[in-house]
Design an enzyme around this catalytic site. Structure first.
Site, PDB file in Angstrom:
ATOM      1  N   GLU A  77       9.521  38.033 -12.585  1.00 54.57           N
ATOM      2  CA  GLU A  77       8.976  37.039 -12.519  1.00 54.57           C
ATOM      3  C   GLU A  77       7.586  37.671 -13.455  1.00 54.57           C
ATOM      4  OE1 GLU A  77       7.007  33.523  -9.847  1.00 54.57           O
ATOM      5  OE2 GLU A  77       9.625  33.892  -9.311  1.00 54.57           O
ATOM      6  N   GLU A 100      -0.845  30.104 -10.583  1.00 51.46           N
ATOM      7  CA  GLU A 100      -0.340  29.199  -9.830  1.00 51.46           C
ATOM      8  C   GLU A 100      -1.434  28.463  -9.361  1.00 51.46           C
ATOM      9  OE1 GLU A 100       4.067  30.644  -8.279  1.00 51.46           O
ATOM     10  OE2 GLU A 100       2.044  31.445  -7.262  1.00 51.46           O
TER      11      GLU A 100
END
Length: 313
Positions: free
Chosen positions: A170, A175
């Protein structure tokens, strides 16, 4: 020899060493006016000759989520994962408007929230709808991807990220939490290399989770205007992150990148745009209210475009 990228109406045939070369350039959004005048980061433009990748590049200049949209994107998680914590991914909470992909958040009606889930010292039902859009094809290194985003103003993670189909690798290009003056200025980069049970695929260990933060030169709030978030995946052991064309992080096996199994970031990954209510923040009471979730001036994340290029290494 180094080559400088002078424009985007350039070579349309792609590298013969990749399955990407099967893309029809005429329908691939490779030279959209949305980004045609936006140069690649100078560091990259001067180092390599670049070729556009059509299957992931998209200007979202559709009237709605139509056939052209669905040729490139799934409108949810590919295996039906509903999301972390209170998050409930929903195809009804993404749409196309004014040539942009828009992800929204909203409260889930009580009769649709399902069972209570225990996350250890924190219990929740599925109370927050959010949009989740996944690429239909994996990208593979070497590649540069860049998206123009404006985040929401909610206490949700506004995400531009990538995940391998086996859930092992990932990359979080950003974010960004939109709820505070501090978090809304942050491009938060991260990576995860998960050790998983070979039979059940259950999570066993995370070799990564090396978060870093970057801001624009003037610490602009990322919910006030569009900003460019870029990721250069050169090899399994070398990656770079860019904010508005500026290099803000280099991730290699010489610094933060760790994998005892020795594979590193060697798997193809799908690009994902979504919003999430994270359990670790919700435990602290940091989660959007019903009033905030219903406020159209706060509850939307926008993707103006995404583009991708392959370098001739």
């Amino acid at each position: 020899m180094k080559h400088k990228l002078l424009g985007f109406g350039l070579i349309l045939s792609l590298s013969a060493c990749s399955n990407i070369n099967q893309i029809d350039a005429k329908s691939a959004n490779v030279s959209s006016p949305d980004w045609q005048a936006v140069p690649l980061p100078a560091k990259l433009a001067e180092a390599y000759q670049w070729q556009p990748v059509g299957f992931i590049s998209d200007d979202f200049n559709y009237e709605q989520k139509n056939k052209a949209f669905y040729q490139k994107w799934y409108d949810n998680h590919i295996r039906g994962w509903k999301g972390p914590g209170a998050t409930y991914f929903s195809a009804d909470h993404s749409f196309i408007q004014n040539g942009q992909l828009v992800l929204t958040a909203a409260s889930v009606p009580a009769n649709q929230q399902g069972k209570t889930i225990d996350y250890g010292n924190f219990k929740t039902k599925k109370t927050i709808y959010t949009g989740f859009v996944t690429a239909k094809q994996n990208i593979e290194y070497p590649i540069y991807v860049e998206a123009s985003l404006k985040v929401s103003s909610l206490a949700l993670a506004n995400n531009f990220w990538m995940l391998s189909d086996d859930d092992r690798n990932e990359i979080d290009v950003t974010e960004t939490y939109g709820d505070s003056d501090k978090t809304v200025t942050h491009m938060s980069t991260n990576y995860h290399i998960f050790k998983r049970d070979p039979v059940t695929n259950d999570y066993l260990e995370d070799y990564g989770h090396k978060q870093q933060f970057a801001t624009t030169a003037d610490k602009a709030k990322l919910n006030q205007d569009f900003h460019r978030f870029g990721f250069f995946w050169k090899s399994p052991k070398y990656m770079e992150f860019y904010l508005d064309g500026k290099l803000v992080r280099t991730l290699t096996d010489k610094n933060d990148l760790n994998d005892p199994d020795g594979h590193f970031m060697d798997r193809g990954m799908r690009i994902i745009f979504d919003m999430e209510d994270h359990v670790w923040r919700a435990r602290k009471g940091i989660t959007p209210s019903k009033a905030e979730l219903s406020d159209p001036s706060k509850n939307k994340m926008f993707v103006d475009w995404i583009r991708a290029y392959k370098p001739n290494l």
